[in-house]
Design a protein around this motif. Structure first.
Motif, PDB file in Angstrom:
ATOM      1  N   GLY A   1       0.812  -1.204   0.000  1.00 18.86           N
ATOM      2  CA  GLY A   1       0.000   0.000   0.000  1.00 18.86           C
ATOM      3  C   GLY A   1       0.844   1.251   0.000  1.00 18.86           C
ATOM      4  O   GLY A   1       0.563   2.227  -0.701  1.00 18.86           O
ATOM      5  N   ARG A   2       1.919   1.249   0.767  1.00 26.39           N
ATOM      6  CA  ARG A   2       2.791   2.420   0.811  1.00 26.39           C
ATOM      7  C   ARG A   2       3.503   2.595  -0.528  1.00 26.39           C
ATOM      8  O   ARG A   2       3.646   3.712  -1.032  1.00 26.39           O
ATOM      9  N   ALA A   3       3.954   1.485  -1.140  1.00 30.05           N
ATOM     10  CA  ALA A   3       4.633   1.583  -2.426  1.00 30.05           C
ATOM     11  C   ALA A   3       3.697   2.129  -3.491  1.00 30.05           C
ATOM     12  O   ALA A   3       4.075   2.979  -4.310  1.00 30.05           O
ATOM     13  N   LEU A   4       2.462   1.657  -3.527  1.00 28.52           N
ATOM     14  CA  LEU A   4       1.490   2.126  -4.508  1.00 28.52           C
ATOM     15  C   LEU A   4       1.217   3.608  -4.338  1.00 28.52           C
ATOM     16  O   LEU A   4       1.049   4.343  -5.312  1.00 28.52           O
ATOM     17  N   ALA A   5       1.196   4.084  -3.098  1.00 34.20           N
ATOM     18  CA  ALA A   5       0.882   5.479  -2.823  1.00 34.20           C
ATOM     19  C   ALA A   5       2.050   6.407  -3.096  1.00 34.20           C
ATOM     20  O   ALA A   5       1.851   7.587  -3.346  1.00 34.20           O
ATOM     21  N   HIS A   6       3.281   5.903  -3.027  1.00 33.87           N
ATOM     22  CA  HIS A   6       4.440   6.779  -3.053  1.00 33.87           C
ATOM     23  C   HIS A   6       5.302   6.681  -4.296  1.00 33.87           C
ATOM     24  O   HIS A   6       6.108   7.574  -4.528  1.00 33.87           O
ATOM     25  N   ALA A   7       5.235   5.633  -5.096  1.00 32.35           N
ATOM     26  CA  ALA A   7       6.254   5.390  -6.099  1.00 32.35           C
ATOM     27  C   ALA A   7       5.695   5.309  -7.505  1.00 32.35           C
ATOM     28  O   ALA A   7       4.996   4.359  -7.861  1.00 32.35           O
ATOM     29  N   ILE A   8       5.962   6.334  -8.332  1.00 30.60           N
ATOM     30  CA  ILE A   8       5.870   6.250  -9.780  1.00 30.60           C
ATOM     31  C   ILE A   8       7.034   7.061 -10.325  1.00 30.60           C
ATOM     32  O   ILE A   8       7.552   7.960  -9.650  1.00 30.60           O
ATOM     33  N   ALA A   9       7.454   6.762 -11.538  1.00 34.99           N
ATOM     34  CA  ALA A   9       8.505   7.539 -12.172  1.00 34.99           C
ATOM     35  C   ALA A   9       8.026   8.970 -12.390  1.00 34.99           C
ATOM     36  O   ALA A   9       6.845   9.214 -12.683  1.00 34.99           O
ATOM     37  N   ASP A  10       8.946   9.945 -12.249  1.00 29.97           N
ATOM     38  CA  ASP A  10       8.576  11.341 -12.447  1.00 29.97           C
ATOM     39  C   ASP A  10       7.909  11.547 -13.810  1.00 29.97           C
ATOM     40  O   ASP A  10       6.934  12.303 -13.933  1.00 29.97           O
ATOM     41  N   ALA A  11       8.442  10.869 -14.843  1.00 34.43           N
ATOM     42  CA  ALA A  11       7.883  11.051 -16.184  1.00 34.43           C
ATOM     43  C   ALA A  11       6.433  10.593 -16.263  1.00 34.43           C
ATOM     44  O   ALA A  11       5.657  11.107 -17.082  1.00 34.43           O
ATOM     45  N   ASP A  12       6.033   9.644 -15.410  1.00 37.27           N
ATOM     46  CA  ASP A  12       4.671   9.109 -15.467  1.00 37.27           C
ATOM     47  C   ASP A  12       3.640  10.067 -14.876  1.00 37.27           C
ATOM     48  O   ASP A  12       2.435   9.803 -14.975  1.00 37.27           O
ATOM     49  N   VAL A  13       4.086  11.161 -14.274  1.00 40.99           N
ATOM     50  CA  VAL A  13       3.121  12.146 -13.770  1.00 40.99           C
ATOM     51  C   VAL A  13       2.312  12.722 -14.927  1.00 40.99           C
ATOM     52  O   VAL A  13       1.187  13.207 -14.738  1.00 40.99           O
ATOM     53  N   GLU A  14       2.856  12.632 -16.146  1.00 39.26           N
ATOM     54  CA  GLU A  14       2.111  13.118 -17.310  1.00 39.26           C
ATOM     55  C   GLU A  14       0.801  12.346 -17.489  1.00 39.26           C
ATOM     56  O   GLU A  14      -0.195  12.901 -17.969  1.00 39.26           O
ATOM     57  N   ILE A  15       0.777  11.076 -17.091  1.00 40.48           N
ATOM     58  CA  ILE A  15      -0.459  10.286 -17.165  1.00 40.48           C
ATOM     59  C   ILE A  15      -1.540  10.943 -16.315  1.00 40.48           C
ATOM     60  O   ILE A  15      -2.703  11.048 -16.722  1.00 40.48           O
ATOM     61  N   TRP A  16      -1.160  11.391 -15.132  1.00 40.39           N
ATOM     62  CA  TRP A  16      -2.108  12.060 -14.240  1.00 40.39           C
ATOM     63  C   TRP A  16      -2.523  13.416 -14.808  1.00 40.39           C
ATOM     64  O   TRP A  16      -3.702  13.797 -14.722  1.00 40.39           O
ATOM     65  N   LEU A  17      -1.595  14.139 -15.392  1.00 39.34           N
ATOM     66  CA  LEU A  17      -1.918  15.452 -15.956  1.00 39.34           C
ATOM     67  C   LEU A  17      -2.839  15.319 -17.162  1.00 39.34           C
ATOM     68  O   LEU A  17      -3.747  16.134 -17.348  1.00 39.34           O
ATOM     69  N   ARG A  18      -2.643  14.280 -17.967  1.00 40.62           N
ATOM     70  CA  ARG A  18      -3.558  14.052 -19.094  1.00 40.62           C
ATOM     71  C   ARG A  18      -4.957  13.740 -18.585  1.00 40.62           C
ATOM     72  O   ARG A  18      -5.961  14.197 -19.153  1.00 40.62           O
ATOM     73  N   ALA A  19      -5.045  12.945 -17.515  1.00 37.67           N
ATOM     74  CA  ALA A  19      -6.360  12.634 -16.946  1.00 37.67           C
ATOM     75  C   ALA A  19      -7.033  13.893 -16.416  1.00 37.67           C
ATOM     76  O   ALA A  19      -8.237  14.103 -16.626  1.00 37.67           O
ATOM     77  N   ALA A  20      -6.272  14.736 -15.722  1.00 37.78           N
ATOM     78  CA  ALA A  20      -6.833  15.984 -15.206  1.00 37.78           C
ATOM     79  C   ALA A  20      -7.356  16.853 -16.338  1.00 37.78           C
ATOM     80  O   ALA A  20      -8.441  17.448 -16.242  1.00 37.78           O
ATOM     81  N   GLU A  21      -6.608  16.920 -17.442  1.00 40.12           N
ATOM     82  CA  GLU A  21      -7.051  17.714 -18.586  1.00 40.12           C
ATOM     83  C   GLU A  21      -8.365  17.180 -19.140  1.00 40.12           C
ATOM     84  O   GLU A  21      -9.277  17.955 -19.474  1.00 40.12           O
ATOM     85  N   ARG A  22      -8.500  15.856 -19.236  1.00 40.02           N
ATOM     86  CA  ARG A  22      -9.746  15.275 -19.757  1.00 40.02           C
ATOM     87  C   ARG A  22     -10.931  15.582 -18.858  1.00 40.02           C
ATOM     88  O   ARG A  22     -12.055  15.783 -19.330  1.00 40.02           O
ATOM     89  N   LEU A  23     -10.712  15.587 -17.563  1.00 43.72           N
ATOM     90  CA  LEU A  23     -11.820  15.751 -16.619  1.00 43.72           C
ATOM     91  C   LEU A  23     -12.272  17.195 -16.466  1.00 43.72           C
ATOM     92  O   LEU A  23     -13.422  17.455 -16.121  1.00 43.72           O
ATOM     93  N   LEU A  24     -11.373  18.148 -16.718  1.00 45.24           N
ATOM     94  CA  LEU A  24     -11.692  19.551 -16.465  1.00 45.24           C
ATOM     95  C   LEU A  24     -12.447  20.187 -17.624  1.00 45.24           C
ATOM     96  O   LEU A  24     -12.180  19.911 -18.793  1.00 45.24           O
ATOM     97  N   ALA A  25     -13.367  21.081 -17.288  1.00 45.86           N
ATOM     98  CA  ALA A  25     -13.996  21.945 -18.278  1.00 45.86           C
ATOM     99  C   ALA A  25     -12.972  22.971 -18.760  1.00 45.86           C
ATOM    100  O   ALA A  25     -11.970  23.222 -18.088  1.00 45.86           O
TER     101      ALA A  25
END
Length: 266
Positions: free
Chosen positions: A154-178
């Motif tokens: 659980g701690r690993a899932l919450a804390h560890a992704i590659a810095d470059a993979d943050v773009e996946i989250w930013l793309r999701a945020a863009e899709r969700l926002l008006a």
């Protein structure tokens, strides 16, 4: 997270089922969370305090709901969707929404899903693409290329992704926002290059606010705001210092972490 206030919550009461019952925001928010694994702390409260008013908000990587519910406590008219990939934490987030006073369940939806699938035709129906005016984002911080992963899943899932993979989250945020919707996120300063690269072309009017644990110490967090579709140049905002030279909580830390106040307009 190190910083001004020594404990993440105002008090902690162990429960019989491997959970603690922690008070945040001077007792205005109570969270059940696992005694082991990732635990909510200052980052979630700083993120919630940095977010402006919104009518429809989504919290990505919500965990047990700390950031989103802290925002909902401060903004009593907001409708909120908490998105969490871990089903056990998502279930706790739903319990936590229902146990607040007043009960927040009527305006809080919890979705157990992978952030990468959000806002896509093949993804969950909620949160819907283009419907949010605010996305809160507390992505996993530690790039496994530089940090040894926790042996606790659980701690690993919450804390560890590659810095470059943050773009996946930013793309999701863009899709969700008006169009013109607001993004609010917290991350490590070491990820600034990846964050700015991921924001480019999707978000503008980027604001960067450093968070320092004490006077003279390097910033250990960045609070970042951005607007979908804007092209305005980025700007640095005044820094936050969580403790004075003697280790006592700063006035702003008390205002945010104990009183549940906002950090201020951006």
């Amino acid at each position: 997270m190190s910083g001004a206030v020594s404990a993440p919550g105002d008090d902690e009461t162990p429960t019989d089922d491997g959970l603690s019952d922690d008070a945040f925001l001077g007792g205005r928010l109570r969270l059940l969370q696992p005694l082991r694994g990732h635990r909510a702390g200052h980052d979630a409260l700083l993120l919630a305090a940095s977010a402006p008013y919104a009518g429809c908000a989504v919290d990505l990587g919500a965990g047990v709901g700390a950031a989103g519910l802290a925002f909902a406590v401060r903004v009593p008219t907001a409708a909120l969707t908490l998105v969490e990939i871990d089903p056990a934490l998502a279930a706790l987030a739903a319990r936590n929404a229902a146990r607040q006073a007043p009960n927040l369940a009527a305006r809080v939806k919890v979705v157990n899903a992978d952030v990468a699938r959000l806002g896509r035709p093949s993804g969950p129906e909620a949160p819907a693409a283009g419907a949010a005016d605010l996305v809160l984002m507390n992505p996993p911080f530690n790039d496994p290329a530089r940090h040894r992963a926790s042996p606790h899943a659980g701690r690993a899932l919450a804390h560890a992704i590659a810095d470059a993979d943050v773009e996946i989250w930013l793309r999701a945020a863009e899709r969700l926002l008006a169009p013109g919707g607001r993004l609010a996120l917290i991350h490590r300063p070491q990820a600034i290059e990846a964050l700015l690269a991921g924001l480019k072309g999707r978000f503008g009017a980027v604001t960067i606010r450093p968070v320092h644990p004490s006077p003279g110490a390097p910033a250990h967090r960045l609070l970042i705001g951005a607007l979908k579709g804007r092209r305005t140049a980025p700007a640095f905002l005044p820094a936050i210092t969580l403790a004075d030279g003697a280790g006592r909580p700063s006035t702003l830390a008390e205002h945010v972490l104990r009183a549940g106040g906002a950090i201020g307009p951006e």
